[in-house]
Design a protein around this motif. Sequence first.
Motif, PDB file in Angstrom:
ATOM      1  N   GLY A  50     -15.415 -14.927 -26.378  1.00 23.35           N
ATOM      2  CA  GLY A  50     -16.801 -15.287 -26.095  1.00 23.35           C
ATOM      3  C   GLY A  50     -16.956 -16.053 -24.803  1.00 23.35           C
ATOM      4  N   ALA A  51     -15.929 -16.806 -24.423  1.00 24.99           N
ATOM      5  CA  ALA A  51     -15.987 -17.619 -23.205  1.00 24.99           C
ATOM      6  C   ALA A  51     -15.939 -16.780 -21.931  1.00 24.99           C
ATOM      7  N   PHE A  52     -15.726 -15.474 -22.060  1.00 19.12           N
ATOM      8  CA  PHE A  52     -15.751 -14.596 -20.887  1.00 19.12           C
ATOM      9  C   PHE A  52     -17.167 -14.138 -20.547  1.00 19.12           C
ATOM     10  N   VAL A 170     -26.191 -25.679 -23.526  1.00 22.50           N
ATOM     11  CA  VAL A 170     -26.893 -24.843 -24.512  1.00 22.50           C
ATOM     12  C   VAL A 170     -26.097 -23.576 -24.808  1.00 22.50           C
ATOM     13  N   TRP A 171     -25.448 -23.026 -23.802  1.00 19.42           N
ATOM     14  CA  TRP A 171     -24.616 -21.826 -23.988  1.00 19.42           C
ATOM     15  C   TRP A 171     -23.542 -22.054 -25.048  1.00 19.42           C
ATOM     16  N   HIS A 172     -23.050 -23.277 -25.176  1.00 19.41           N
ATOM     17  CA  HIS A 172     -22.006 -23.607 -26.154  1.00 19.41           C
ATOM     18  C   HIS A 172     -22.534 -23.793 -27.580  1.00 19.41           C
ATOM     19  N   ILE A 178     -19.047 -22.994 -35.892  1.00 15.46           N
ATOM     20  CA  ILE A 178     -17.769 -22.338 -36.195  1.00 15.46           C
ATOM     21  C   ILE A 178     -16.774 -23.402 -36.643  1.00 15.46           C
ATOM     22  N   PRO A 179     -16.374 -23.378 -37.911  1.00 14.01           N
ATOM     23  CA  PRO A 179     -15.440 -24.401 -38.423  1.00 14.01           C
ATOM     24  C   PRO A 179     -14.147 -24.442 -37.618  1.00 14.01           C
ATOM     25  N   GLY A 180     -13.738 -25.653 -37.267  1.00 17.64           N
ATOM     26  CA  GLY A 180     -12.492 -25.815 -36.526  1.00 17.64           C
ATOM     27  C   GLY A 180     -12.661 -25.928 -35.030  1.00 17.64           C
ATOM     28  N   SER A 181     -13.852 -25.602 -34.514  1.00 20.12           N
ATOM     29  CA  SER A 181     -14.072 -25.736 -33.075  1.00 20.12           C
ATOM     30  C   SER A 181     -14.184 -27.205 -32.718  1.00 20.12           C
ATOM     31  N   SER A 182     -13.776 -27.566 -31.512  1.00 20.07           N
ATOM     32  CA  SER A 182     -13.820 -28.978 -31.104  1.00 20.07           C
ATOM     33  C   SER A 182     -15.251 -29.494 -31.044  1.00 20.07           C
ATOM     34  N   GLN A 183     -16.220 -28.591 -30.775  1.00 18.34           N
ATOM     35  CA  GLN A 183     -17.615 -29.011 -30.679  1.00 18.34           C
ATOM     36  C   GLN A 183     -18.129 -29.607 -31.992  1.00 18.34           C
TER      37      GLN A 183
END
Length: 269
Positions: A50-52, A170-172, A178-183
């Motif tokens: 997704g980060a691409f 906002v893009w993030h 999403i469980p486990g994401s640093s955010q």
Amino acid sequence: MKRTLLTRYFLVTFFWSWIIWISTALLCKAGVIGDQPADKVIKTVVLVLGAFGPLVGALVAVRSEKNKGGVGLYLKRFLSFNIGYKAFIFPLLILCGTTLLAWFLPSLFGYEKISMLLPSAWVFVPYIVAMMIFGGGQEEFGWRAYALPKLEESLGYWKSNILLGTIWAVWHLPLWFIPGSSQQFMHFVGFLMLTVGYSLLFSWFKKLAGGKPFSGIYVHGLANAFIPLFPILNMQQGTPQPAFWIWVSLTLLSGIAVGLATTKKQIER
């Protein structure tokens, strides 16, 4: 025409990333993707894929603007690695300094320092390379290389970087689901402070590099590589995050400082 191309860039960027991330969040909520080792690998791959989005958005916009041949010329610009020693050293000092201070200072007030997440400090350099390719550096094909010059041309330094930093935050947004994401362990307001600060800093670093877009890849990868070296997030829900708030505050203040220095030089000229 420029506004149309920028709109197309942002639409493609968000569409690519949000479709992937939101679909993953829904699959996690439905229990299709769980917490098993294989599921964690899947989530890592999805987060990276997704980060691409910013890269895909830039290539689509460039193709629309300059046809197929323009894409090759656009990508070729990133092969200019000679950005000058200042553009290598200043990001290293500033990004290391803000992260190191944020990691260390809470221990003076009784908080326990979070252990390094890298297996060894010796892997830091190859980890920077990995971050430049898969861990954030790839975003700079879009944010600073494509979008920022067009925004700065019409809005100037401050407005363009504050706007881009806000859009970047906002893009993030889907990552918070999403469980486990640093955010999931970050306050969004703090994250917004971080992205605006980074936007101001990264823009200044690019100017130090004479406008060469490789600088964005380098500094973004470097910034993300320092996080596991000097961890600033306690990956447990409901726990205080003093290091995180120090980190985002120092980053924003550093960005404002270099921004003031940049505009002061422009006025003096």
